[in-house]
Design a protein around this motif. Sequence first.
Motif, mmCIF file in Angstrom:
data_model
loop_
_atom_site.group_PDB
_atom_site.id
_atom_site.type_symbol
_atom_site.label_atom_id
_atom_site.label_comp_id
_atom_site.label_asym_id
_atom_site.label_seq_id
_atom_site.Cartn_x
_atom_site.Cartn_y
_atom_site.Cartn_z
ATOM 1 N N LEU A 1 -5.266 4.060 0.798
ATOM 2 C CA LEU A 1 -4.365 2.977 0.402
ATOM 3 C C LEU A 1 -3.157 3.492 -0.376
ATOM 4 N N THR A 2 -3.360 4.496 -1.226
ATOM 5 C CA THR A 2 -2.202 5.050 -1.942
ATOM 6 C C THR A 2 -1.270 5.787 -0.988
ATOM 7 N N ARG A 3 -1.847 6.502 -0.019
ATOM 8 C CA ARG A 3 -0.994 7.162 0.985
ATOM 9 C C ARG A 3 -0.199 6.129 1.771
ATOM 10 N N LEU A 4 -0.866 5.049 2.123
ATOM 11 C CA LEU A 4 -0.206 3.999 2.897
ATOM 12 C C LEU A 4 0.931 3.376 2.098
ATOM 13 N N ALA A 5 0.702 3.126 0.810
ATOM 14 C CA ALA A 5 1.745 2.535 -0.028
ATOM 15 C C ALA A 5 2.958 3.450 -0.124
ATOM 16 N N SER A 6 2.716 4.731 -0.375
ATOM 17 C CA SER A 6 3.828 5.678 -0.485
ATOM 18 C C SER A 6 4.613 5.764 0.820
ATOM 19 N N CYS A 7 3.883 5.723 1.937
ATOM 20 C CA CYS A 7 4.533 5.849 3.244
ATOM 21 C C CYS A 7 5.355 4.609 3.579
ATOM 22 N N ILE A 8 4.765 3.436 3.420
ATOM 23 C CA ILE A 8 5.454 2.198 3.805
ATOM 24 C C ILE A 8 6.667 1.921 2.924
ATOM 25 N N VAL A 9 6.484 2.119 1.602
ATOM 26 C CA VAL A 9 7.548 1.781 0.656
ATOM 27 C C VAL A 9 8.470 2.980 0.404
ATOM 28 N N ASN A 10 8.080 4.133 0.921
ATOM 29 C CA ASN A 10 8.870 5.353 0.743
ATOM 30 C C ASN A 10 9.065 5.676 -0.742
ATOM 31 N N ALA A 11 7.929 5.736 -1.440
ATOM 32 C CA ALA A 11 7.933 6.089 -2.865
ATOM 33 C C ALA A 11 7.136 7.378 -3.040
ATOM 34 N N PRO A 12 7.601 8.312 -3.859
ATOM 35 C CA PRO A 12 6.937 9.610 -3.968
ATOM 36 C C PRO A 12 5.578 9.569 -4.644
ATOM 37 N N VAL A 13 5.329 8.568 -5.494
ATOM 38 C CA VAL A 13 4.079 8.518 -6.247
ATOM 39 C C VAL A 13 3.425 7.155 -6.056
ATOM 40 N N SER A 14 2.123 7.186 -5.832
ATOM 41 C CA SER A 14 1.344 5.959 -5.744
ATOM 42 C C SER A 14 0.020 6.181 -6.455
#
Length: 236
Positions: free
Chosen positions: A35-48
């Motif tokens: 889920l953290t990988r998915l969040a970083s990927c979708i929102v394009n944020a370096p840290v989740s």
Amino acid sequence: MPFADRSIIGNSKRLEILRNLLLLDTPAEESFDRLTRLASCIVNAPVSLVTLVDANRQFFKSAIGLPEPWASKRETPLSHSFCQHVVATNEPLVIEDARKHPLVHDNLAIPDLNVIGYLGMPLQTSEGVGLGSFCIIDSAPRQWTEQEVEIMRDLAQSVITEIELRSELIARQRIEEELRLTYRDLDRSHRELRRVTEFAHSTLEHTIDAVRHGASDSEVLTYLQTAQAGLNRAVR
């Protein structure tokens, strides 16, 4: 630096529920890392992060993109926590530039972890207990869109689903263990009762046989006293 409301963060009931989940200080798990990988990927944020807020620290159950040494430590004191404010308010915390935000402008996460843009969603159980935050972080000012906020809201609910499923599994395992111990104790009691019953039956048969063969009262009494002592040892 302002800390979140201690009556909420340090609430004994909240902390008991958090600790009973057996998530603090546990290894990373793929169900959360996904889920953290998915969040970083979708929102394009370096840290989740999946952050659980304890009494005096925050523990990262999952951390993607966190710099060292924090990535290895998987926790920070609350002096470095934005997520504590999410728990205290039970509302999303959307920060474009932490250096200018009145709530966190002097938080040590800014110089030490380079937290500038922050979007955190509360992790709240179905009973309304705040556990922590599911957040994404940028090292530069970030104007978060409504779509990104909604994406994080949905993903945070997925995190809670994982937590509660895990909690149900732990509860089921505890019940199964309690049942196993109960069955073990019942089996032991059954075997002890059978042994005592067999001993008592044998004693009665030998006593009747002794009387039939004309044993004296003193001989019968001595035998019964010996049998009683043996029976007492059997039931201990």
